[in-house]
Design a protein around this motif. Structure first.
Motif, PDB file in Angstrom:
ATOM      1  N   SER A 185      67.972 100.013 102.905  1.00 18.50           N
ATOM      2  CA  SER A 185      68.416 101.041 103.686  1.00 18.50           C
ATOM      3  C   SER A 185      67.705 100.710 105.118  1.00 18.50           C
ATOM      4  O   SER A 185      66.377 100.492 105.100  1.00 18.50           O
ATOM      5  CB  SER A 185      67.636 102.210 102.972  1.00 18.50           C
ATOM      6  OG  SER A 185      67.717 103.510 104.177  1.00 18.50           O
ATOM      7  N   ARG A 186      68.523 100.947 106.141  1.00 14.64           N
ATOM      8  CA  ARG A 186      68.114 100.921 107.531  1.00 14.64           C
ATOM      9  C   ARG A 186      67.223 102.018 108.013  1.00 14.64           C
ATOM     10  O   ARG A 186      65.986 101.756 108.290  1.00 14.64           O
ATOM     11  CB  ARG A 186      69.054 100.415 108.356  1.00 14.64           C
ATOM     12  CG  ARG A 186      68.569 100.174 109.877  1.00 14.64           C
ATOM     13  CD  ARG A 186      69.942  99.748 110.577  1.00 14.64           C
ATOM     14  NE  ARG A 186      70.891 100.643 110.698  1.00 14.64           N
ATOM     15  CZ  ARG A 186      71.023 101.840 111.123  1.00 14.64           C
ATOM     16  NH1 ARG A 186      70.274 102.122 112.034  1.00 14.64           N
ATOM     17  NH2 ARG A 186      72.211 102.728 110.938  1.00 14.64           N
ATOM     18  N   VAL A 187      67.682 103.187 107.500  1.00 12.56           N
ATOM     19  CA  VAL A 187      67.296 104.428 107.898  1.00 12.56           C
ATOM     20  C   VAL A 187      66.122 104.731 107.252  1.00 12.56           C
ATOM     21  O   VAL A 187      65.247 105.566 107.821  1.00 12.56           O
ATOM     22  CB  VAL A 187      68.462 105.383 107.841  1.00 12.56           C
ATOM     23  CG1 VAL A 187      67.955 106.745 108.304  1.00 12.56           C
ATOM     24  CG2 VAL A 187      69.668 104.963 108.472  1.00 12.56           C
ATOM     25  N   HIS A 188      65.880 104.256 105.983  1.00 12.55           N
ATOM     26  CA  HIS A 188      64.689 104.640 105.239  1.00 12.55           C
ATOM     27  C   HIS A 188      64.162 103.538 104.738  1.00 12.55           C
ATOM     28  O   HIS A 188      64.347 102.921 103.590  1.00 12.55           O
ATOM     29  CB  HIS A 188      65.384 105.386 104.014  1.00 12.55           C
ATOM     30  CG  HIS A 188      66.202 106.633 104.186  1.00 12.55           C
ATOM     31  ND1 HIS A 188      65.529 107.724 104.637  1.00 12.55           N
ATOM     32  CD2 HIS A 188      67.235 106.911 104.167  1.00 12.55           C
ATOM     33  CE1 HIS A 188      66.600 108.562 104.869  1.00 12.55           C
ATOM     34  NE2 HIS A 188      67.831 108.113 104.821  1.00 12.55           N
TER      35      HIS A 188
ATOM     36  N   ASP B 225      74.739 104.547 112.998  1.00 12.23           N
ATOM     37  CA  ASP B 225      74.342 105.924 113.028  1.00 12.23           C
ATOM     38  C   ASP B 225      75.548 106.605 112.836  1.00 12.23           C
ATOM     39  O   ASP B 225      76.506 106.633 113.468  1.00 12.23           O
ATOM     40  CB  ASP B 225      73.698 106.167 114.455  1.00 12.23           C
ATOM     41  CG  ASP B 225      72.448 105.253 114.503  1.00 12.23           C
ATOM     42  OD1 ASP B 225      71.575 105.259 113.129  1.00 12.23           O
ATOM     43  OD2 ASP B 225      72.246 104.310 115.406  1.00 12.23           O
ATOM     44  N   SER B 560      71.968 111.007 107.731  1.00 13.20           N
ATOM     45  CA  SER B 560      70.821 109.880 107.455  1.00 13.20           C
ATOM     46  C   SER B 560      71.385 108.990 106.178  1.00 13.20           C
ATOM     47  O   SER B 560      70.228 108.374 105.721  1.00 13.20           O
ATOM     48  CB  SER B 560      69.570 110.431 107.520  1.00 13.20           C
ATOM     49  OG  SER B 560      69.199 111.095 106.183  1.00 13.20           O
TER      50      SER B 560
END
Lengths: 594, 594
Positions: A185-188, B225, B560
């Protein structure tokens, strides 16, 4: 651009006299005394087009520039061929098209292999140029069969009130997920999605959600070492229902299969399908996915030979093992070498050797005969219905090895003796699987299917006495020696689920930790439910009459999970990894992939 | 277990007198003087079941133990309700079922929110308990609509000769793939698969392979995003054909859409759909996905105001910008505050301020009026067809800002004035997109769509003179202000492809390096081809009448990219990473996800 009015395969006696436009690829070209013949190919088939100075004018000159695999648009008139030039090997062989206009839509380099059926070309080359391999009629037919098969499934399930629901591909890693494909995961940072090995949890939750009937033709992923009929991503027809019994579900699925076979193969499959208890399948065929197109059943001799002088038999039985045999009718006439060649085959499946008795000229011959008493030989003769010319093959070992050895000998000999009719599709349900098996290493029971499989109602009491005896409401659909589907009714009752966890040696706390939200969901009013999944690739493979699963997939991967066409997997930019907060721990040595 | 003979929603006057078995969930229960009333719910709807000492016997006692969301099996007789107790708010409100037998199939904890339509519950909670949220009738209807929509697409495409082909999910990283989801390979350390952003390359290769017509309802992945209507994985109906012109393809797609609207909404959509050139869409509506359910068009005033005393207008025009306006009919009666409130809205889209003229009591008022001459005001009046009570809103800026500002004001005011009929579905094709746009930073042209988009045949010559003028054979399908699909004809001709690369500033070597095997494939006889993709989630969203894309997806992710139900993504074992030859470079600080 001249656009097609007809498919090549549609040109026939019925279209004689019509002006048609065709678009297609040059299959082959021949120049006979200034007249140009081209077999033009499209998805539907081939047709011969003719360029002749008598009617083609400039089109002949242009047509003459074309080579194999050029893309043409041609206009012309359909005519009957002269009787002596009719080609009975070609669907459209009674007619040809006299061309008056042509456009070369595209040129083509000479392809690395011929675009035709039955080519003998290294599969690696075919996979590298998959877009050319897929031009071959047999490949296109298989893709069309696959599409049609999906349509038949969907239509049937839709008519029966099943809702097509898509479940996530970016899913969660599950407890058994040691071989999940992971997605950083990029976001996490430091966290991962897992690609689903099946939509199992989602489909059960859709039943909790009250959808009642769900299906999906679902992509699944398993990062296992690949075997000939495995792919890292595969497709299953995933089905789940509420408020049905196992019998009702199996009957509905039989209806589906009957329709599928009728519509794809034109074959009427009789119903109901045989329901074969697991124990019987293992006993008679040495397999939980028996090929039922022929007999050649395994016969248990353990009761006859428990006290024989043949030490290898007697000691095996006394130590809890079995002695079983199969009677290979007619193989008694084989040469000693032919018989001896069976031994290494048997050893591949765990046999320490292969005992046999040849029945020839009224006599029983073979190394073990001298250890068997007259009455033992007579009993064997009777039980195996022995006649002159038979070959008896024995296996003495634990249950599993005996099943493997004789089950595989059965298949080999059945094939060798021509007992297997390839035009027959023999479906059966294997039912009554054990719910649990005892893991000698872990010293505990483990779930045979998964920990949510429902036991037979009348066996629930065995949880307290002999869990190993419990049979599950689980079933496999077998076809000609392959498992083409399987499933189970699920536990929906808290009390039974707790007994199951206890049998597996989990405390409720451990179970909650392991299965988390999934168990919680079951506390909010879960209906009785169950389902199954069909192995779609394998089913299409059997319908297509091939034994290579890659033939059924448009863009398959090799045994090392590589796509030879796109070269996936491949290296990526460091900044991509940076964004995903991961680093490569160790690179592959530069070596060729396959 | 008593299994259902009927769905709850099927109980009606036609079934009066019948004995039925129902299976479902307790929606609500009421005890009126010793008589128990339960609304029983299944996928089909609700029906009232009654337990009365007069006919229920022990069933009343058992029924009385049930609570909300318990799962029941009940047997009883359908009777008409007394006229005074008929419930006209309930489909089955004219009847009820007098229960004689009951089985509680499962108990339920009290759910964290009510299972009913229109609940006002934090979406986070709904997503955590998605299996309960999906029990709500409006959610089930949307999932059924989605399933039905897929079926209509499939049936139509199947009838028209399209073959459903599955393309890989474990695919290759593409040159534009900065935001690919990556999957580390276990077998090839340091290498990665990428999840496809679309099956673009595969579908074009299927055309090279001669499949002629392909479709797939395909899962696609984009690690962007997320915005309100985006999901990390989304679904598109992916379509590609050979040997069709753009017009033929669009006509076929219109037929598909007409059938879809008829079968899902019962609405007849007239054909042909409007074909709106991109330039006109931007000019009149300030958007390439205009909402065509109302007028309120943008009007160009640049020619009238090039030399006006109003400096802000004149200088903008003289510097290559535009002055455009829209006439908000009737808004001239708004208060000064209401008008002023439009300014911050306009500034969100890049405006530096908002010039306006209010037409009230025969007078034109507003801060800019004094800078405009009598003749300029008259010309504006005439061109904007000004009447008393109108409000004129101006934007003076470069083309892009003017379009954004007035396009969005148009939507806002259209909505405010009630010009938009929500029951209308207004489809149109936006066509004639520019092929290239000039990137001022990179000082070169970039492809608007992708580098394989085919230019209009008659524009190919502009490659040598003015590439910016070339229009593409590309098209979007728009519906009520949303892009619901789009695609293009593809370049199949080597010469045109080379011109395209030259325009993009690539040498052929660079192009080959970038697009590798894909370009090579095109040299083996590529047919003319093109296609499109429908944004399936968004289309279902519009059909369902919601503006939240998550409502159309069974198990969606948050902004997210988290699944609140399964908690994906999550941590994994070190030995899993070890096997994949990767390391975590940086972990997420322990914080709650959303």
């Amino acid at each position: 651009m001249m656009l097609k009015t007809h498919q090549c395969g549609e040109i026939s006696k019925e279209t004689i006299g019509q002006t048609v436009v065709l678009n297609g690829w040059v299959q082959r070209r021949r120049d006979l005394g200034g007249v140009l013949f081209i077999d033009l190919r499209d998805r539907s088939g081939l047709v011969q087009i003719v360029f002749n100075p008598a009617f083609s004018g400039d089109a002949l000159k242009i047509g003459d520039r074309s080579r194999n695999e050029y893309v043409l648009a041609v206009k012309g008139t359909v005519v009957a061929r002269d009787p002596e030039t009719v080609n009975t090997n070609m669907e459209t062989g009674e007619v040809e098209v006299q061309i008056t206009e042509i456009e070369i839509l595209n040129a083509a380099k000479n392809p690395p292999f011929f675009i035709e059926d039955g080519i003998e070309v290294d599969e690696m080359l075919r996979l590298k140029y998959r877009y050319l391999d897929l031009r071959r009629p047999e490949m296109q037919k298989t893709l069309m069969l696959r599409s049609k098969t999906a349509k038949i499934f969907r239509d049937f399930l839709d008519e029966n009130g099943f809702i097509d629901v898509e479940t996530p591909i970016l899913a969660n890693s599950t407890p058994e997920g040691a071989r999940d494909y992971l997605v950083p995961s990029r976001v996490h940072p430091g966290e991962f999605y897992a690609l689903p090995q099946s939509p199992q949890q989602f489909k059960q939750l859709l039943m909790v959600a009250g959808l009642e009937r769900y299906y999906q033709i679902a992509r699944c992923f398993r990062d296992e070492d690949l075997r000939a009929d495995r792919q890292p991503e595969f497709t299953q027809v995933d089905i789940e229902t509420s408020f049905l019994t196992q019998d009702q579900l199996l009957e509905m699925m039989e209806e589906l299969v009957v329709r599928l076979m009728k519509e794809t193969k034109g074959i009427d499959i009789p119903r109901p399908f045989q329901r074969l208890p697991y124990a019987e399948a293992m006993g008679k065929y040495g397999s939980d996915k028996p090929d039922l197109r022929f007999g050649l059943e395994l016969v248990d001799l353990s009761d006859l030979l428990a006290n024989t002088e043949a030490k290898v038999f007697a000691s095996t039985i006394q130590n809890g093992g079995q002695v079983k045999a199969l009677n290979a009718k007619g193989c008694g006439l084989w040469s000693r070498k032919e018989i001896d060649d069976l031994t290494p085959f048997a050893m591949r499946y765990g046999a320490k050797g292969l005992a046999w008795i040849q029945v020839k000229d009224g006599e029983m011959k073979g190394p073990i005969v001298k250890f068997l008493s007259e009455s033992e030989l007579n009993a064997i003769k009777e039980r195996l219905q022995v006649e002159d010319g038979d070959l008896l093959l024995f296996s003495a070992d634990n249950k599993k090895v005996v099943a493997d050895v004789l089950g595989n000998l059965r298949l080999k000999i059945g094939r060798q003796l021509g007992l297997i009719d390839d035009s027959v599709y023999k479906f059966a349900w294997v039912v009554d699987f054990p719910l649990l098996s005892y893991d000698e290493d872990a010293k505990r029971y483990v779930a045979e299917h998964h920990p949510f499989t429902r036991p037979k109602e009348e066996h629930v009491a065995y949880f307290d006495t002999d869990p190993g005896q419990i049979l599950a409401q689980a079933y496999d659909l077998v076809l000609n020696g392959y498992e083409v589907g399987g499933g189970s009714m699920r536990i929906y009752n808290r009390e039974v689920q707790e007994k199951m966890f206890t049998a597996l040696g989990f405390s409720l706390e451990e179970a909650n930790e392991k299965f988390g939200y999934f168990l919680e969901a079951f506390e909010y009013g879960t209906p009785p439910h169950g389902g199954m999944a069909f192995g779609f690739d394998r089913l299409v493979m059997l319908l297509a009459g091939t034994n290579n699963i890659r033939e059924t997939i448009a863009f398959p991967k090799t045994a090392s999970a590589t796509c030879l066409m796109t070269n996936a997997p491949g290296p990526v930019d460091d900044n991509q990894l940076e964004q995903l907060s991961i680093r490569i721990a160790r690179k592959m040595p530069a070596a060729s992939k396959n």
